[in-house]
Write a protein that holds these residues in place. Sequence first.
Motif: not given
Length: 218
Positions: A77-84
């Motif tokens: 939940a603390a990570l990027p959801m897109t552009n990664y």
Amino acid sequence: MKRLILPAVLLFGVAFAADEVKPAAEAPKEIVLFNGKSLDDWESVDVGGSGVVELEGGLMIINQGENVSGAIYKKAAALPMTNYEITLEAKRLQGVDFFVGLTFPVGDLKHCATLICGGWGGSVTGISSIDGFDASDNNTSSYQRYKDDEWYAFKLRVTPKNLSVWLGDKQIIDEDIEGKKIAVRPGPMESYLPLSLTTFNTTAAIRNIKLTPITEKK
């Protein structure tokens, strides 16, 4: 009164100093998801007949079960959801089906897909599911040769418009996802949202799992 005439070099220096000097943008910092020292950030999931996930010699070992086996990253939940981008190395130790099942978010925690490597008998590679079609039946599908006990490097890139995957230096998936339905395959994989690593009827070793935020290229 005499006019003060400044040398051209001095004038250039004054003009240069007046301009705002912008610091160079820092490169996005990679996030280590698995450091080879602990599985504290991972939670093993048993969907019935799942193999044990353990730490052995600095590797994440997903042991063969009778069903899907694997573990969820607990801090997703603390990570990027897109552009990664996610990079990892994996090898199949035994079994005849997929040794990498990387489930990942596409835009938010509820919309996820799974990169399958070595499925359907050991070679099918692709993303499940796109518009309801599994990795074996959509445009991302390909046959790749994977040898037992040999390391393979994978890179997954997620942007709002595209999903891309590299096997080593070779790009094997380049899929436009605008307007398409993205979801995991119904069944056991739904228990491994939003970010996880799984196998099916196969034992795998995995190392060097990292996530790096990126800037989407136009």
